[in-house]
Scaffold this active site. Structure first.
Site, PDB file in Angstrom:
ATOM      1  N   ASN A   1      -5.217   3.072 -12.522  1.00 46.16           N
ATOM      2  CA  ASN A   1      -4.265   1.884 -11.980  1.00 46.16           C
ATOM      3  C   ASN A   1      -2.906   2.653 -12.225  1.00 46.16           C
ATOM      4  OD1 ASN A   1      -3.298  -0.566 -11.213  1.00 46.16           O
ATOM      5  ND2 ASN A   1      -2.992  -1.076 -13.140  1.00 46.16           N
TER       6      ASN A   1
ATOM      7  N   GLY B   1       0.878  -1.226   0.091  1.00 50.37           N
ATOM      8  CA  GLY B   1       0.094  -0.119  -0.020  1.00 50.37           C
ATOM      9  C   GLY B   1       0.765   1.237  -0.096  1.00 50.37           C
TER      10      GLY B   1
ATOM     11  N   HIS C   1       1.315   0.951 -13.146  1.00 55.12           N
ATOM     12  CA  HIS C   1       1.602  -0.148 -13.309  1.00 55.12           C
ATOM     13  C   HIS C   1       3.387   0.153 -13.551  1.00 55.12           C
ATOM     14  CE1 HIS C   1       2.262  -4.221 -14.962  1.00 55.12           C
ATOM     15  NE2 HIS C   1       3.116  -3.528 -16.019  1.00 55.12           N
TER      16      HIS C   1
HETATM   17  C1  GAR Z   1       3.454  -1.075  -7.317  1.00 52.51           C
HETATM   18  O1  GAR Z   1       4.606  -1.301  -7.704  1.00 52.51           O
HETATM   19  C2  GAR Z   1       2.389  -1.191  -8.630  1.00 52.51           C
HETATM   20  O2  GAR Z   1       3.044  -0.489  -9.556  1.00 52.51           O
HETATM   21  C3  GAR Z   1       2.145  -2.608  -8.689  1.00 52.51           C
HETATM   22  O3  GAR Z   1       2.046  -3.232  -7.359  1.00 52.51           O
HETATM   23  C4  GAR Z   1       2.992  -2.442  -6.678  1.00 52.51           C
HETATM   24  C5  GAR Z   1       2.358  -2.145  -5.349  1.00 52.51           C
HETATM   25  O4  GAR Z   1       3.014  -1.328  -4.525  1.00 52.51           O
HETATM   26  N1  GAR Z   1       1.221  -2.920  -9.504  1.00 52.51           N
HETATM   27  C6  GAR Z   1       1.193  -3.755 -10.547  1.00 52.51           C
HETATM   28  O5  GAR Z   1       2.165  -4.332 -10.853  1.00 52.51           O
HETATM   29  C7  GAR Z   1      -0.223  -3.790 -11.129  1.00 52.51           C
HETATM   30  N2  GAR Z   1      -0.168  -4.745 -12.192  1.00 52.51           N
HETATM   31  P1  GAR Z   1       2.365  -0.657  -3.234  1.00 52.51           P
HETATM   32  O6  GAR Z   1       1.247  -1.761  -2.551  1.00 52.51           O
HETATM   33  O7  GAR Z   1       3.450  -0.489  -2.177  1.00 52.51           O
HETATM   34  O8  GAR Z   1       1.571   0.330  -3.797  1.00 52.51           O
END
Ligand code: GAR
Length: 190
Positions: A106, A12, A108
């Site tokens: 979103n 998060g 990514h």
């Molecule tokens: C982030 O790096 C985000 O870009 C990625 O998951 C991570 C979540 O980190 N999302 C994806 O890969 C979606 N396809 P967080 O929970 O610390 O924000």
């Protein structure tokens, strides 16, 4: 004030970056609900400590359409207008996407359309690209395919590991996501 719903599955940190920007008045919005399909997600702990409303239910073994209907119900009850996916590691059902058409965002960790799906940073690293980055986009029914709203480029440096590269991309994510939300819903600051 625009009412945001955050969907997350893990750490998060992007949610935290958005929350801090909301608190500073950089995004003219309030976080109306934080949702997770993983009840033990660290992001939920932060949300609770910040006094934000939380909704969670494990998605394990629950059919996608049924789970998403429950999430939709919770979002509607909270009056959520825009949905921010912040490390939400699930595809959304067509019904969900239709309900919030054009208002699901979103982030990514690659320069889409390169390296969609899981482990985008590792895919980029293994491919040997010299520049990667992150993308904020609207969500459609595909996997990381919706219209691109903003991108930030991040260099791959000599001696990088997947971990050091991921950390550099994450720093860029924490700037790009709040800035893009401010552009979408407005800001009280210039
Ligand atoms: C982030 O790096 C985000 O870009 C990625 O998951 C991570 C979540 O980190 N999302 C994806 O890969 C979606 N396809 P967080 O929970 O610390 O924000």
């Amino acid at each position: 004030m625009t009412r945001l719903g955050i969907l997350l599955s893990g750490r998060g940190s992007n949610f935290q970056a958005i929350h801090r920007a909301v608190e500073r008045g950089e995004i003219e919005a309030e976080i109306a609900l934080v949702v997770s399909n993983v009840p033990e997600a660290a992001g939920l702990k932060y949300a609770r400590e910040a006094g934000l409303p939380v909704w969670t239910m494990s998605s394990k073994g629950v059919p996608r359409a049924e789970f998403d209907r429950k999430v939709l119900e919770a979002l509607r009850e909270a009056g959520v207008e825009w949905v921010c996916l912040a490390g939400y590691m699930r595809l959304l059902s067509p019904e969900f996407i239709a309900a919030y058409a054009g208002r699901i965002v979103n982030i990514h960790p690659s320069l889409l359309p390169s390296f969609p799906g899981l482990d985008a940073q590792e895919q980029a690293f293994r491919h040997g690209v010299k520049i990667t980055g992150c993308t904020v986009h609207l969500v459609d029914e595909g996997l990381d395919t919706g219209p691109i709203l903003a991108q930030s480029a991040v260099p791959v440096l000599e001696g990088d590991t997947v971990e050091s590269l991921s950390a550099r991309i994450l720093e860029a994510e924490h700037k790009l996501y709040p800035a893009t939300m401010a552009r979408l819903v407005g800001s009280r600051k210039q």
